[in-house]
Structures are given as C-alpha cells and as structure tokens.
Design a protein around this motif. Sequence first.
Motif, PDB file in Angstrom:
ATOM      1  N   ILE A   5     -20.024  12.738  10.557  1.00  0.00           N
ATOM      2  CA  ILE A   5     -20.522  13.039   9.211  1.00  0.00           C
ATOM      3  C   ILE A   5     -21.852  12.336   8.976  1.00  0.00           C
ATOM      4  O   ILE A   5     -22.773  12.880   8.396  1.00  0.00           O
ATOM      5  CB  ILE A   5     -19.527  12.574   8.123  1.00  0.00           C
ATOM      6  N   GLN A   6     -21.964  11.101   9.464  1.00  0.00           N
ATOM      7  CA  GLN A   6     -23.153  10.300   9.184  1.00  0.00           C
ATOM      8  C   GLN A   6     -24.414  10.926   9.778  1.00  0.00           C
ATOM      9  O   GLN A   6     -25.509  10.695   9.300  1.00  0.00           O
ATOM     10  CB  GLN A   6     -22.977   8.878   9.724  1.00  0.00           C
ATOM     11  N   LEU A   8     -25.090  14.133   9.886  1.00  0.00           N
ATOM     12  CA  LEU A   8     -25.536  15.335   9.185  1.00  0.00           C
ATOM     13  C   LEU A   8     -26.578  14.946   8.146  1.00  0.00           C
ATOM     14  O   LEU A   8     -26.432  13.929   7.461  1.00  0.00           O
ATOM     15  CB  LEU A   8     -24.342  16.013   8.499  1.00  0.00           C
ATOM     16  N   PRO A   9     -27.673  15.717   8.027  1.00  0.00           N
ATOM     17  CA  PRO A   9     -28.735  15.332   7.094  1.00  0.00           C
ATOM     18  C   PRO A   9     -28.262  15.277   5.648  1.00  0.00           C
ATOM     19  O   PRO A   9     -27.238  15.855   5.284  1.00  0.00           O
ATOM     20  CB  PRO A   9     -29.777  16.434   7.279  1.00  0.00           C
TER      21      PRO A   9
END
Lengths: 315, 104
Positions: A5-6, A8-9
């Motif tokens: 998740i981290q 992903l922009p």
Amino acid sequence: MVVRIQDLPRRRYGMPGNAACPGCPEAMGLRYIKMALGDNVVLVIPAGCSSVIQGIWPKSGINFPILNIVFASAASAAAGMKAAFEMMGRDDVHVVVWAGDGGTADIGFQSMSGAAERNDDIIYIVADNEAYMNTGIQRSGLTPYGAWTTTTPLGKKEHKKNLPFIMIAHDVPYVATASVGYPHDFIEKLRKAAKIRGFRYIHLHAPDPVGWRFDPSLTPKVAQLAVKTGMWPLFEYDRGVFRLSPFSKPYKDPSKRTPIIEYLKLQGRFRHIIDKPEEIKKLEEYVDRLWYWIDALEKAFNPSEKARELLSRHA
Amino acid sequence: MSVGKSARGPIVEAPVGFFAAPVSHPAPGAAGKTGTWRDYRPVINEEKCVKCLLCWLYCPEDTILRREDDMVYVDYEYCKGCGICASVCPVNAIEMVPERGGLE
C-alpha cells in the motif's frame, strides 16, 4: 511482484461525488484499475450499474475515458477500438471492458466469446455482483443457488455458472479470478495481465450491499468471507499454467474453510434458507464440486516444458 | 487523412468535430454533493491510528485522503458514510458518529 500500500502514489484515483450507492464494490474496483494500470486506459461499459455511476452530463463520475455501449456488444466494440488505436500507432493504450455479470454471462456472452476466439488484444473485467442490480435485482446466470432476487422470490434453483472455467476452455492467454476484498491481489493480477498481449479475462467478485441485503460497511468483509468459505476461489491461468492465488491456497483443505453459514447469515438474500440444512448442503456440495474442478485443473495445467511452450503460443 | 506509417499500417489523424454526441468529462460531484447522503460521519482518532492505510485502500469514494506523513483525513463534502473505513480498521481508530441533521 507484491503490491504494498505504501508504494501506491498519494494521488486521488477515484472520482468523489459519483452516483454509486454507499459501499459500492464497483466504485472500489474502478479505483483499483487506476491504481494498477495508470492513465492510459479506455473503458468500454455496457449497460449496468457503471452506466449510472457516471452521473449526469456534463460531468462524469468515473475517472476514465468511457465508451458507453449496448448490452450485447461490449467486447466487439472494444475489439474495434483496439484496432483503431493500432491504426493510430498508439500501442500503449489498454482497452478495458468493464461489464457486469449480466452483460457477460447472459446477454454479452456471444460477443465476448467471439473476441476470445479472435484473441483480440483487450482486458475483459467482469464486476460480478451476482444479479442485474441496476434494473432492480433480477436473477442472472451468475446468481448462486438459493439466492433471493425479485424474479426468484423463493430462491434460485440453479447453481452459478462457472464462467472462468469456460474462459480457460477458450484457450486465451490469461484468465484470473479476483475479489474486491483482496485489492492487492486484484492489482497484482491486473499488472500481470497488462504485460500480456491477447484476450485477458479477470472475474472480479463484487458483493453488493443493496442487492445482497447487507450493511454497506461490510462489503470487504463479505468479499473476504466468500474466499474463506471456498465459495469464491482465487486463481489464475497464465499461458498454460494454472495456479491458486496465495489468499486461496489454505482453503484447498476443506477443514480449513470457514463454514458456509457464516457467509450466508450476513446476507438478507439467503434469509429463507439459513434454517434449512438441506438447502445449505446443496451449496456445500457445489463448493466441493468447484474445488474438485480446481484440483483437476491444477493437475492438468502443471505441464512439462514442452507442453508449456505449446500452450503459451499466444504470448 | 493518412499522416504517416507504422508497422501495422498507416497512421490516421482523428477527425475533428466528428462526434456531435454530448461528451461528459470526469469531474467531482457528478451526482451533486454526496456528503448530504450521510447518516453517520466517520471520525478519525489520530492517536490510535497506526497509518496502515487500509481505510484509504478500501474507501470506494476516495474520500479518505492521505497527508504527507501518511496520516489520513476525510473529505466530508463527498463522503457517503458507508462505514467501510470503520469496519476495516484493525485498531478501531475510526468511529461512526450520527449526523446531527442540517436544519438546526
């Protein structure tokens, strides 16, 4: 390649203020397409909830360029659009069909089957909410056994059609199942599909709070329970190799699966069969049969190098 | 109309003004200010939050937004109040508080 998740922009992928119901799984799925494939995507949408989510002219509630098309011809319109992009020299654009289960399993089946036979270079995604939700919850070919709809008031008497298996039999390069309860898995499969040329098919399980009669906050939980009970196995068929996805692997063992009743009792559409053990037994038999198919496919599509080469002729 | 050649055939320029049909463009609020649909409002307890970003990932509306330090906040203008963020939160840092009603 695992999705974190981290990584992903931070940008806003969805389009707030659309006309989707609260807790809509299709709005979730459309966001994940943007996360996975980026901006070079054109959607082809046949009639369905996603035609309504767009809202009213001059604004559109879906953050993609869209061609809205009639029910029966989504895949053929996408095939034509891809051919037009090729003529323009744009090879970087993904043409994605975003269809409902009715627009795929029943009305749109002939055009999808034709596109799969021609191996047209498109991604076909089914947002499977297991009934015609947009027109008022009528039964479709993908509604499961026992489910209430407005056209099956006593519960459907037939089982769900196994569409992913039919698509594997079309001998297309990529077939996968996904679920909105496991976005990492869906994004990973989309990214994998984007690297392959030819007809790619992803079947996205999308629990719908309105038609399934559960609280809108439970959409991810119901989707995860469908996987945990074995009702919706996650797998992929990638150019001749059949693989169970990591999230579904433990449930190959029937003793590890959550009892089906946990999945049914959250949903109002199964209310009339919850206290009927003989009806639940039929659903359990369906799950066993489904996993027997998966077992057979896993054994069959675990081929030698030579057979793999032969099966991956689309690549 | 041919303006060049590619490996697959001639490159054709898109005709200008060909489609007379009305074209919609993506913009926020295609169905109005959907924040008015809400019965319950998600309130984030920033002390409990562990920045796992699951609420941000699962929010169907994209009304949970990320700050630079990955702390999340809610866009109340468009949040429909479905409560998915509260149900997926592993540390129960999001509480669904009843709305007071607009006409007080």
